[in-house]
Every structure is written in C-alpha cells, then in structure tokens.
Scaffold this active site. Structure first.
Site, short mmCIF file in Angstrom:
data_model
loop_
_atom_site.label_atom_id
_atom_site.label_comp_id
_atom_site.label_asym_id
_atom_site.label_seq_id
_atom_site.Cartn_x
_atom_site.Cartn_y
_atom_site.Cartn_z
NE ARG A 377 -3.72 -2.30 2.14
CZ ARG A 377 -3.43 -3.26 3.00
NH1 ARG A 377 -2.55 -3.06 3.94
NH2 ARG A 377 -4.02 -4.43 2.92
CB VAL A 378 3.25 2.83 1.88
CG1 VAL A 378 2.05 3.07 2.73
CG2 VAL A 378 4.14 1.78 2.49
#
Ligand code: ADP
Ligand code: MG
Length: 524
Positions: A377-378
């Site tokens: 997600r990052v």
C-alpha cells in the site's frame, strides 16, 4: 546494677513509638507459587509492567501480570531452582538487551547472549526491549526502495524503507526463502539485517545461518534465535529484542554517534519469522498466569502485542537522521486460512501482504506469489521510476491473462487476440519465476520485464524462456554495461535506453533462435 523502673519504661515506650517495622512490600516480594516457568509473588507493590525482577540463583523475572494482591512473573533462566518462599526484588528497570555494531555477524538469543560460540560481545549500550514507537513528528513517509532482488516483488509489490510488509502463507511455500533472498540482496547497500527466528527447529536456523554465510550476507546480519525447544517467554521476547537491536542502528550513524541532521542514521531490515509462533507463546504464558482467553484462546491483547511491535518500524525525518526500520513479519497460515485470528490481525496492522500459495508452489511457480491478491500500500511511492513505468503494463497483462486462462480451459476456439494474450501471459508468468539465492539487481529486472511486456518473447517457446533470460542477462552484462548502468544510476527508462536495449535484444535473439535448432513457432 541500679535499675530504675521509669527509665526502662521510658526506653520501651520510646521504642514502641518509633516502631515502624512494616515490611516494605513495595520493593520486595515473596514467591507464593511457582510452576511452568511462571511464579506468583506477594508484595512488589510498585513493580512496573514489564519490569525486570531479581530472584535467587541468578534467575531473572519479568513482571507480566500486575494484580491487586500479587504479581505474575515470567521466569527467565534456570527457573526449576526457584521455590515458594524465595525473595524477589525489584530492579526498577524495564528489561534491556545489549545492542550495537558488535552484534552484527553474530547469532544471539533474545537475552542478548551469543549462542554461536564465537565469544562474548562488546555491546555499545543497552536498549529496553519495549519502547514507544516514534511519534508522527519524527517520521516522514516511505520514499526509498527496499529492493528484495525478487522480480515479482520489486515489480508488482514494491517495498519501501520503513514499510511493514507481511509475508503470509502455509508451511513450505517459500516464506523464509523470500526473507533470506532479501537479506542476501542487501549485501552492498549498507542495510543492516536482523533475522529473528521464533519457534523454529534448531537445524532450520543453523541452515539459514549457513546459507547467509555462504552468500556473504552474515557480515551485515544479526540472527536472533529462540528455537522451538526454548521456553515460551524467550519466544515471546525474541521479536522485541530484535526490534530493540534494529532501533539502535536507526537512531545512530555509522560513527556510533546519535543520528541527527548532520549524522545520517542507518537503514535496517528486520524479519520476524514467524509471528504466529510468538502469538502461540504469548497465549501459553497468558493462560498460565490465568488471563482470560479470548478468540482461539488467545488473550485479548495479542493484537496490541503485534501492533506495538510493528509500529516501531518507521522512516525517520531528516531532523532525526533519516534512518529507517523496515519490517517483514512472517505469518504461517493453516490450509490457506487467512481469516483466522492472528492472520487477520497482522494483515490489518501491516502496509501490505505478500501471499504465497501451496498450489502455485507445487505447480512450479516459485516464488509462489499470488500476484492477484498480494499488495503493497505504500511502496509504490518508493519504487524506482523506471520500474514503475514498466510494471504498469506487466500488472495489466497478468490480470488479463489470469482472467482468460480460467476461461480458456473450457473452450478451444479462441480468437487470435485472445490467443496472443494467453501466450504473452504464459511468458510473463515464466519470467517472474526465480530460483532461490539469486537476487537480481533492479536494472536487470527492468530490462527483462521490458523485454517480456514488449513482446520480444512471444515467439520463443515457453519452455525456453528461462534459458533465454539467463543468457540475455549475461549478454547484456558483456555488451550493454553502459545501458544497465544508466538505468541504475538515473532510475529512469529514457528513449535512448529503450533504443539501445531494443537493438541488443534483437541481436541477441538472432543467435538464441539459432540455438533452438528449429524455427520457433508462436505459442509452442
Ligand atoms: N524460489 C524458489 N525456487 C526453488 N525452491 C524454493 C524457492 N523458494 C523456496 N524454495 C524451497 O521450498 C522449500 C520451502 O521453503 P521455505 O522458505 O522453507 O518455506 P516456509 O518458510 O514457507 O516454510 C525449501 O526447501 C526451499 O528451498
Ligand atoms: Mg520458514
């Protein structure tokens, strides 16, 4: 002798008035029951949660449960010698372990004692095993890549320094393999690696250490080991001990001075292999001290245990020296059940998951990564630009392939476009396969993925794709070092790079096709 009655009574009265012989139960306690590595003590009224306690026979204890009239203590060391009635003292300290550069290259237990037979370690300092995670003001967002050297991960599920990425799968799906390859890939990056082995067989840990030594990766690695044969408290402490060691490097520069604006902190990669075993050890201890069992008999705060630990992974701000601690926790599932208690907990705590599957592993897709459901997600913002621009079409092609492959099993009459997509997909799956212990530098990954997504493999038989990859990489090493170097240094995939790569690939394919000995047919 002249004894005066009033004097005696005065003395006695004085003594009675001054009598203040209450036993000081705030600092000292007595053991009231002991068994299974757990003791209960009366007294110790001021003990802190997690405080280190002193018992006879050099046994140490950890204040684990603070109750109204007693303290539940985890015993560390030769606890069989502890008896009821023994005295237990406060130390006023949270448990600390030795940390510092002297530990690098060593195998140690969660108490900081070396277990590799290479003599004592000279610790730079001691760090508490539990520490509050850096607050938001001391952090910045993840922006530098943490290359694993594994094509499928670096291209599709990129990890950034300071990220927490979960590796999850059944047993024997290659979870440890991903972790070990990532450590090997940090060889020349200056990243310090910490491999925390929790509840594994001694032989397995020995094998990992041997592998790391073989690939020259032990010189930047600390192995923290609490094997299956050790008492539950050590398994419970191991991840926190490893984290404390990692934090030292994140907060200190290479010169050993505290990191700051002018003294960059170091980068650390920590692997918790695996947290399911820590959770089981925590459950064991909690049940022994009679904490109420919750879902799957785990204590209610097992989520807090893991979130506290994983929050400590962070990317520090420039004011704090820009150090980072990247965490790759591992979770073992039972029969692919990711909805069990501990897996769901850790999935929700981490910034992404790498799902490894038995079916894929057995069908020869190794690493057995399910690229459809794995996410990061990052890490996207940390990915090398050149890779980012190329991985987009890889993702799309693979997704289309998966859809078509499921559908194409039933029919045989496929139109040309569908066939072409299936062919492309088969070759992409092929190039995402990778043997163990062979991390690939990012510029080569980029070159290979570019070759595959642009159709240069479409006329190569699927069975030959991996041989082509190996030979092409050697070819580029010799014939196009400048092109590779440019990708590596600029992180960009420029038009010049593309044109150069194209001409090299075409030239190489001429010779490769000749080696096939027959005219290649599409989709063979
Ligand atoms: N990419 C790979 N290629 C070939 N074999 C692999 C690969 N990854 C793992 N293996 C093999 O699969 C087995 C299981 O891997 P391991 O990492 O120990 O699994 P886990 O940690 O999930 O139990 C090991 O024998 C390992 O050598
Ligand atoms: Mg393993």
């Amino acid at each position: 002798m002249d004894i005066r009655a009033e004097e005696i009574s005065r003395i006695i009265r004085g003594q009675i008035e001054g009598f203040d012989a209450q036993v000081d139960v705030s600092e000292i306690g007595t053991i009231i029951s002991v068994g299974d590595g757990i003791a209960r003590a009366h007294g110790l009224e001021k003990a802190m949660a997690g405080e280190l306690l002193e018992l006879p026979h050099d046994v140490m204890g950890l204040a684990f449960n603070l109750e109204e009239d007693n303290v539940g203590i985890i015993l560390l060391g030769e606890y069989t010698k502890i008896k009821e009635g023994d005295i237990v003292k406060r130390t006023g300290r949270i448990m600390s372990i030795p940390v510092g550069p002297a530990l690098v290259g060593r195998v140690i237990n969660p108490l900081g004692q070396p277990i590799d037979g290479k003599g004592p370690v000279q610790a730079a300092t001691y760090n508490p095993i539990e520490k509050i995670a850096p607050p938001i003001v001391q952090r910045r967002s993840v922006h530098e890549p943490m290359q694993t050297g594994i094509k499928a991960i670096d291209a599709l599920i990129p990890i950034g320094r300071g990220q927490r990425e979960l590796i999850i799968g059944d047993r024997q799906t290659g979870k440890t393999a991903v972790a070990v390859d990532t450590i090997i890939n940090q060889r020349d990056t200056g990243v310090i690696c910490i491999y925390v082995a929790i509840g594994q067989k001694r032989s397995t840990v020995a094998q990992v250490v041997k592998t790391l030594e073989e690939y020259d990766a032990m010189k930047h690695t600390i192995v923290v080991s609490a094997t299956a044969s050790e008492a539950a408290p050590l398994l419970y402490l191991a991840p926190m001990a490893g984290c404390a060691m990692g934090e030292y490097f994140m907060w200190h520069g290479k010169n050993g001075q505290p990191a700051g604006k002018d003294n960059p902190g170091q980068h650390v990669l920590i692997i918790y292999d695996d947290l399911s075993k820590q959770a089981a050890a925590y459950r064991e201890i909690s049940l022994l001290v009679r904490r109420p069992p919750g879902r799957e008999a785990y204590p209610g705060d097992v989520f807090y245990l893991h979130s506290r630990l994983l929050e400590r992974a962070s990317k520090l701000s420039a004011d704090c020296g820009s150090g980072s601690l990247t965490a790759l926790p591992v979770i073992e599932t039972q029969a692919g059940d990711v909805s069990a208690y501990i897996p769901t907990n850790v999935i929700s705590i981490t910034d992404g998951q790498i799902f490894l599957e038995t079916d894929l592993f057995n069908s020869g897709v190794r690493p057995a990564l399910n690229v459809g459901i794995s996410v990061s997600r990052v890490g996207g913002s940390a990915q090398v630009k050149a890779m980012k621009s190329i991985a987009g079409s890889l993702k799309l092609d693979l997704a289309q392939y998966r859809e078509l492959a499921a559908f194409a099993q039933f029919g045989s009459d496929l139109d040309k476009a569908t066939l072409a997509q299936l062919n492309r997909g088969q070759r992409l799956v092929e190039i995402l396969k990778q043997p163990q212990y062979k991390p690939i530098p990012v510029e080569k990954q980029i070159a290979m993925i570019w070759v595959a997504t642009n159709g240069y493999l479409d006329d190569i038989p699927v069975s030959e794709v991996r041989r082509l990859e190996a030979e092409l990489m050697d070819y580029l090493d010799i014939n196009a070092p400048d092109t590779l170097k440019r990708i590596k240094e600029t992180g960009q995939f420029s038009d010049t790079t593309r044109d150069e790569l194209k001409s090299h690939v075409l030239a190489f394919k001429e010779t490769f096709k000749a080696s096939l000995g027959q005219p290649a047919t599409v989709g063979a």
